[in-house]
Design an enzyme around this catalytic site. Structure first.
Site, PDB file in Angstrom:
ATOM      1  N   LYS A  46      90.981  27.570 -19.031  1.00  0.00           N
ATOM      2  CA  LYS A  46      90.028  26.775 -19.815  1.00  0.00           C
ATOM      3  C   LYS A  46      88.610  26.985 -19.285  1.00  0.00           C
ATOM      4  O   LYS A  46      88.429  27.503 -18.176  1.00  0.00           O
ATOM      5  CB  LYS A  46      90.422  25.302 -19.753  1.00  0.00           C
ATOM      6  CG  LYS A  46      90.392  24.707 -18.342  1.00  0.00           C
ATOM      7  CD  LYS A  46      91.089  23.353 -18.296  1.00  0.00           C
ATOM      8  CE  LYS A  46      91.082  22.795 -16.879  1.00  0.00           C
ATOM      9  NZ  LYS A  46      91.943  21.603 -16.759  1.00  0.00           N
ATOM     10  N   ARG A 144      94.537   9.396 -19.746  1.00  0.00           N
ATOM     11  CA  ARG A 144      93.496  10.212 -20.372  1.00  0.00           C
ATOM     12  C   ARG A 144      94.037  10.784 -21.672  1.00  0.00           C
ATOM     13  O   ARG A 144      93.488  10.564 -22.738  1.00  0.00           O
ATOM     14  CB  ARG A 144      93.104  11.317 -19.381  1.00  0.00           C
ATOM     15  CG  ARG A 144      91.934  12.145 -19.769  1.00  0.00           C
ATOM     16  CD  ARG A 144      91.570  13.137 -18.682  1.00  0.00           C
ATOM     17  NE  ARG A 144      92.569  14.187 -18.488  1.00  0.00           N
ATOM     18  CZ  ARG A 144      92.379  15.279 -17.760  1.00  0.00           C
ATOM     19  NH1 ARG A 144      91.229  15.463 -17.134  1.00  0.00           N
ATOM     20  NH2 ARG A 144      93.326  16.185 -17.630  1.00  0.00           N
ATOM     21  N   TYR A 265      58.104  20.956  -6.834  1.00  0.00           N
ATOM     22  CA  TYR A 265      57.717  19.859  -7.719  1.00  0.00           C
ATOM     23  C   TYR A 265      57.623  18.546  -6.950  1.00  0.00           C
ATOM     24  O   TYR A 265      58.517  18.213  -6.170  1.00  0.00           O
ATOM     25  CB  TYR A 265      58.748  19.691  -8.838  1.00  0.00           C
ATOM     26  CG  TYR A 265      58.556  20.663  -9.974  1.00  0.00           C
ATOM     27  CD1 TYR A 265      57.377  20.663 -10.732  1.00  0.00           C
ATOM     28  CD2 TYR A 265      59.544  21.582 -10.293  1.00  0.00           C
ATOM     29  CE1 TYR A 265      57.203  21.556 -11.772  1.00  0.00           C
ATOM     30  CE2 TYR A 265      59.368  22.477 -11.340  1.00  0.00           C
ATOM     31  CZ  TYR A 265      58.195  22.462 -12.075  1.00  0.00           C
ATOM     32  OH  TYR A 265      58.021  23.339 -13.093  1.00  0.00           O
ATOM     33  N   MET A 322      63.847  24.909 -12.511  1.00  0.00           N
ATOM     34  CA  MET A 322      64.642  25.489 -13.597  1.00  0.00           C
ATOM     35  C   MET A 322      65.057  26.929 -13.292  1.00  0.00           C
ATOM     36  O   MET A 322      66.208  27.316 -13.480  1.00  0.00           O
ATOM     37  CB  MET A 322      63.843  25.438 -14.909  1.00  0.00           C
ATOM     38  CG  MET A 322      64.648  25.907 -16.101  1.00  0.00           C
ATOM     39  SD  MET A 322      63.683  26.010 -17.607  1.00  0.00           S
ATOM     40  CE  MET A 322      63.298  24.296 -17.901  1.00  0.00           C
TER      41      MET A 322
HETATM   42  C1  LIG Z   1      92.804  21.748 -15.654  1.00  0.00           C
HETATM   43  C2  LIG Z   1      94.225  21.480 -15.766  1.00  0.00           C
HETATM   44  C3  LIG Z   1      95.151  22.147 -14.944  1.00  0.00           C
HETATM   45  C4  LIG Z   1      94.723  23.022 -13.799  1.00  0.00           C
HETATM   46  O1  LIG Z   1      94.285  22.199 -12.750  1.00  0.00           O
HETATM   47  P1  LIG Z   1      93.716  22.806 -11.380  1.00  0.00           P
HETATM   48  O2  LIG Z   1      93.453  21.620 -10.531  1.00  0.00           O
HETATM   49  O3  LIG Z   1      92.467  23.522 -11.750  1.00  0.00           O
HETATM   50  O4  LIG Z   1      94.735  23.721 -10.835  1.00  0.00           O
HETATM   51  C5  LIG Z   1      96.496  21.947 -15.189  1.00  0.00           C
HETATM   52  N1  LIG Z   1      96.907  21.111 -16.164  1.00  0.00           N
HETATM   53  C6  LIG Z   1      96.050  20.416 -16.951  1.00  0.00           C
HETATM   54  C7  LIG Z   1      96.575  19.495 -17.982  1.00  0.00           C
HETATM   55  C8  LIG Z   1      94.677  20.578 -16.771  1.00  0.00           C
HETATM   56  O5  LIG Z   1      93.826  19.875 -17.535  1.00  0.00           O
END
Ligand SMILES: *Cc1c(COP(=O)(O)O)cnc(C)c1O
Length: 383
Positions: A46, A144, A265, A322
């Site tokens: 992801k 969640r 800054y 920036m």
């Molecule tokens: C992001 C995620 C993972 C991977 O988690 P890591 O801590 O990066 O290994 C696995 N399962 C779900 C549902 C996630 O959202």
């Protein structure tokens, strides 16, 4: 070449260079696969493979033998499908309303995270007369995403479970990296109860840290993410993973400031005595967090960000701007540092975990913020 055409950023033109070691990535995946015993090792890719790039990362992992990938968004799944035509691809954020047809077209699998999504997928499959595959996510403590445990235990009587093919049952740890947190045990127990009530469907619970837990909650499939990219899955112990990402930035110019002069800054950093400063071609627009700014008087400043200049750790001076970061290089011998030199911002002792800590965040955020202006280079994996 037309100006509008996307163009490779050459090293000499870029302010900073990002190097991605696909060999280390593959070796990290193999490490996790070996730790997972008989369970299948997937890869979580992801957020553009945690900033490293879906288009390079997914094919490298596929060649290494990884067959199942998890993304967060449907759009990321379509990108992953393009470079991995045969892979199994799950979308963690589930089913945006009205997108079932996209899933079908690209042979993607939603991770159904609520009874609404469950119903929409089941209805679509009934209408198609096709039992399409999906995962079902259960909330065992994160609160969640996912069906509640009670909803999960009720599913065995739910006829909609026959409308599609539930290919995976999954849940997610809230604090797998905390060895003694009792929530881990409770999540494993709740998930095991659901698994028992729905026998014969592969199950998955463990992220990177979960895989290395002593309970070995591997079930049939593990889902490592962060550790594949070099993050430490066991923060209270040495990091067993190889670093994947390194970041270097170029010194644009060097200057000297006198006692009492303010830097950056709002003059948030003040020189105590004469100091030599290097200005780097990188800033928060590149995803380097502004929260790594160094505020105060040199030597006594709340030093946050650091750069490695000619093998020496040098503190930031003032706020991260920036496009620029100022570094105090007074302790580096004058002949060892000049305009155009590259300095390290991620690499060596400045691991992604350490850079995250220094910015008051976590390495995950450092990785997923990696900027678009970097000249990216890769070391290919060897097979
Ligand atoms: C992001 C995620 C993972 C991977 O988690 P890591 O801590 O990066 O290994 C696995 N399962 C779900 C549902 C996630 O959202």
């Amino acid at each position: 070449m037309k100006a509008s055409q996307a163009r490779f950023i050459a090293d000499a033109e870029a302010g900073s260079l990002l190097h991605i070691d696909l060999g280390a990535l593959v070796s990290n995946w193999r490490f996790m696969r070996d730790r997972a015993g008989d369970a299948e090792a997937s890869a979580v890719v992801k957020a553009d493979a945690y900033g490293t790039g879906i288009e390079t990362t997914v094919p490298a992992l596929y060649r290494a033998g990884c067959r199942t990938f998890f993304v967060a968004h449907l759009s990321e799944a379509v990108r992953a499908r393009t470079v991995a035509p045969e892979a199994t691809i799950y979308v963690l954020n589930g089913l945006p309303p009205g997108t079932c047809e996209v899933y079908r077209e690209f042979e993607l699998r939603p991770v159904l995270g609520s009874l609404d999504e469950f119903e929409e997928w089941a209805a679509f499959c009934r209408a198609q007369g096709q039992k399409l595959k999906a995962a079902v996510h259960f909330d065992t403590g994160m609160h969640r995403l996912g069906l509640t445990v009670a909803q999960g235990l009720n599913l065995k009587n739910d006829s909609r479970l026959k409308d599609f093919e539930p290919a995976l049952l999954m849940s997610h740890f809230a604090s797998a990296e905390e060895r003694d947190n009792p929530l881990n045990r409770r999540q494993i127990e709740a998930f095991s109860a659901i698994r028992q009530s729905l026998p014969g469907i592969p199950c998955s619970l463990a992220n990177s840290s979960g895989i290395l837990r002593e309970e070995k909650p591997h079930f049939e499939l593990v889902r490592p993410g962060y550790a594949l990219y070099g993050g430490n899955p066991t923060p209270d112990q040495a990091n067993p993973m190889r670093p994947v990402v390194s970041l270097q930035s170029r010194i644009i110019q060097l200057r000297t400031v006198e006692e009492g002069e303010g830097v950056g800054y709002n003059s948030r950093w003040t020189a105590r005595g004469k100091r030599r400063l290097a200005t780097l071609s990188i800033g928060y627009a590149d995803g380097y967090p502004r929260s790594a700014s160094s505020i105060g008087v040199s030597g006594e400043a709340t030093t946050r960000g650091m750069a490695i200049v000619a093998d020496r750790l040098c503190p930031f001076a003032g706020t991260v701007s920036m496009d620029l970061i100022i570094v105090d290089v007074t302790d580096v011998p004058e002949n060892d540092v000049k305009r155009g030199d590259l300095v390290t911002l991620i690499g060596g002792e400045l691991t992604i975990d350490e850079v995250g800590r220094r910015a008051g965040t976590i390495g995950y955020e450092i990785l997923t913020s990696l900027g678009r202006r970097y000249a990216r280079t890769h070391r290919e994996a060897e097979f």
